[in-house]
Design an enzyme around this catalytic site. Structure first.
Site, PDB file in Angstrom:
ATOM      1  N   ASP A  24       0.824  -1.216   0.000  1.00 23.71           N
ATOM      2  CA  ASP A  24       0.000   0.000   0.000  1.00 23.71           C
ATOM      3  C   ASP A  24       0.859   1.268   0.000  1.00 23.71           C
ATOM      4  OD1 ASP A  24      -2.346   1.424  -0.023  1.00 23.71           O
ATOM      5  OD2 ASP A  24      -2.740   1.215   2.124  1.00 23.71           O
ATOM      6  N   LEU A  83       9.657 -21.158  -4.530  1.00 23.36           N
ATOM      7  CA  LEU A  83       8.789 -20.233  -3.797  1.00 23.36           C
ATOM      8  C   LEU A  83       7.394 -20.185  -4.431  1.00 23.36           C
ATOM      9  CD1 LEU A  83       8.646 -17.775  -1.667  1.00 23.36           C
ATOM     10  CD2 LEU A  83       8.963 -16.349  -3.693  1.00 23.36           C
ATOM     11  N   HIS A 121       2.736   3.584  -8.856  1.00 22.24           N
ATOM     12  CA  HIS A 121       2.456   2.173  -9.175  1.00 22.24           C
ATOM     13  C   HIS A 121       3.622   1.563  -9.961  1.00 22.24           C
ATOM     14  CE1 HIS A 121      -1.466   2.515  -7.519  1.00 22.24           C
ATOM     15  NE2 HIS A 121      -1.948   3.296  -8.462  1.00 22.24           N
TER      16      HIS A 121
HETATM   17  C1  IPE Z   1      -1.530   0.338  -3.416  1.00 20.84           C
HETATM   18  O1  IPE Z   1      -1.303   1.708  -3.407  1.00 20.84           O
HETATM   19  C2  IPE Z   1      -1.758  -0.200  -4.795  1.00 20.84           C
HETATM   20  C3  IPE Z   1      -3.156  -0.504  -5.112  1.00 20.84           C
HETATM   21  C4  IPE Z   1      -4.136  -0.489  -4.253  1.00 20.84           C
HETATM   22  C5  IPE Z   1      -3.463  -0.870  -6.468  1.00 20.84           C
HETATM   23  P1  IPE Z   1      -2.485   2.742  -3.428  1.00 20.84           P
HETATM   24  O2  IPE Z   1      -2.842   3.028  -4.853  1.00 20.84           O
HETATM   25  O3  IPE Z   1      -3.598   2.297  -2.562  1.00 20.84           O
HETATM   26  O4  IPE Z   1      -1.798   4.025  -2.810  1.00 20.84           O
HETATM   27  P2  IPE Z   1      -2.421   4.985  -1.730  1.00 20.84           P
HETATM   28  O5  IPE Z   1      -2.829   4.142  -0.567  1.00 20.84           O
HETATM   29  O6  IPE Z   1      -3.579   5.665  -2.373  1.00 20.84           O
HETATM   30  O7  IPE Z   1      -1.301   5.906  -1.394  1.00 20.84           O
HETATM   31  C1  IPE Z   2      -5.529  -2.489  -0.224  1.00 23.06           C
HETATM   32  O1  IPE Z   2      -5.147  -1.169  -0.358  1.00 23.06           O
HETATM   33  C2  IPE Z   2      -5.385  -3.193  -1.525  1.00 23.06           C
HETATM   34  C3  IPE Z   2      -4.034  -3.254  -2.064  1.00 23.06           C
HETATM   35  C4  IPE Z   2      -2.932  -2.824  -1.503  1.00 23.06           C
HETATM   36  C5  IPE Z   2      -3.932  -3.874  -3.334  1.00 23.06           C
HETATM   37  P1  IPE Z   2      -6.224  -0.001  -0.545  1.00 23.06           P
HETATM   38  O2  IPE Z   2      -5.453   1.257  -0.670  1.00 23.06           O
HETATM   39  O3  IPE Z   2      -7.155  -0.331  -1.633  1.00 23.06           O
HETATM   40  O4  IPE Z   2      -7.010  -0.093   0.839  1.00 23.06           O
HETATM   41  P2  IPE Z   2      -7.874   0.996   1.598  1.00 23.06           P
HETATM   42  O5  IPE Z   2      -8.871   1.522   0.627  1.00 23.06           O
HETATM   43  O6  IPE Z   2      -6.928   2.070   2.041  1.00 23.06           O
HETATM   44  O7  IPE Z   2      -8.458   0.256   2.753  1.00 23.06           O
HETATM   45 MG    MG Z   3      -4.001   2.520  -0.592  1.00 24.76          MG
END
Ligand code: IPE
Ligand code: IPE
Ligand code: MG
Length: 257
Positions: A19, A130, A36
């Site tokens: 995340d 793995l 990303h």
């Molecule tokens: C995690 O990073 C990747 C996905 C959920 C696809 P985020 O895109 O959630 O990044 P933040 O949490 O908004 O910073």
């Molecule tokens: C969880 O992250 C999903 C991934 C990292 C792929 P999100 O960014 O979607 O989660 P919330 O919305 O903060 O809970």
């Molecule tokens: Mg996120």
């Protein structure tokens, strides 16, 4: 600082909620997609380090069922990054005997993604090293509901009897079912400072240890995995028992018996 050491106390199954990509990028004045891209580049060193440590299963949360609610432009960027990742990393994963699997509602992915993903899964699915699982279009509640539905259908079809259902059998109906004894997660790591599980492996993490770090996924490296594993190695996993008995308690117990 204690670093992780390879050995019997290494968690067998580590699951990571990757995340913070968007915030990482935005903080640096870049579009979210930049985060990303950088996040995807963090996967290879973590996979390699997991292998070095002797971790047997690594599950990476890449895209949740709820992430479908994001703007179309971000979704397009994510699928493009996934396709690129697979094309770029397949040979390296193959060389390292990594078994790649995907859990989630992959039927919701576009045909362009499936065209790249399916053959890679086919080619890497038989490896014996793995066990690397990407959770894509994954939601744990959806997984459990689908497993329940599938089991009910098997009962209706006469293949199963409701009375035989127990935790072990139900686990086999989940997407993680073919991981067998490895399907239970030992350590869940979440990056970016969020302290929640966001619909990830609710069943499989029943007795997992949790490790939360403020580091965003694009900055997460092998040394951060070391810290998480070292933290895991300091935990006293009791599984409902009484755990390590302290010396004083031990002598008190001995006196009574
Ligand atoms: C995690 O990073 C990747 C996905 C959920 C696809 P985020 O895109 O959630 O990044 P933040 O949490 O908004 O910073
Ligand atoms: C969880 O992250 C999903 C991934 C990292 C792929 P999100 O960014 O979607 O989660 P919330 O919305 O903060 O809970
Ligand atoms: Mg996120």
């Amino acid at each position: 600082m204690t670093l992780a050491v390879r050995g019997p106390a290494i968690p067998s199954h580590v699951a990571i909620i990757m995340d913070g990509n968007g915030r990482w990028a935005q903080k640096r004045g870049h579009p979210r997609a930049f985060g990303h891209i950088r996040g995807a580049s963090r996967i290879k060193p973590i996979v390699e380090h997991a292998q070095r440590l002797g971790i047997r299963a690594l599950t990476l949360y890449a895209f949740s069922t709820e992430n479908w609610n994001r703007p179309q432009a971000e979704l397009d960027a994510l699928w493009k990054i996934l396709k690129k990742f697979l094309a770029k990393e397949e040979a390296h994963l193959a060389k390292n005997n990594v078994r790649l699997r995907v859990i989630g509602e992959i039927e919701r992915l576009g045909s362009d993604v499936r065209q790249v993903l399916d053959p890679v899964l086919e080619r890497l699915g038989h490896n014996t090293g793995l066990q690397l699982t990407f959770a894509v279009s994954y939601g744990s509640q959806r997984e459990i509901v689908r497993a329940a539905r599938h089991f009910a259908m098997d009962c209706v079809g006469g293949k199963r009897n409701p009375n035989e259902l127990d935790e072990g059998l139900f686990g086999r109906y989940l997407w993680t079912g073919d991981l067998g004894e490895l399907s239970q997660v030992d350590l869940v790591i979440r990056t970016s400072g969020e302290i929640r599980i966001s619909n990830f492996l609710l069943w499989q993490a029943a007795y997992a240890e949790f490790y939360f770090t403020d580091t965003c996924w694009p900055d997460f490296g092998p040394e951060d995995l070391d810290l998480a594993v070292a933290s895991f190695q300091r935990r006293d996993r009791r599984f409902g028992g009484i755990g390590k008995v302290l010396k004083n308690d031990r002598s008190a117990l001995d006196k009574r018996t």
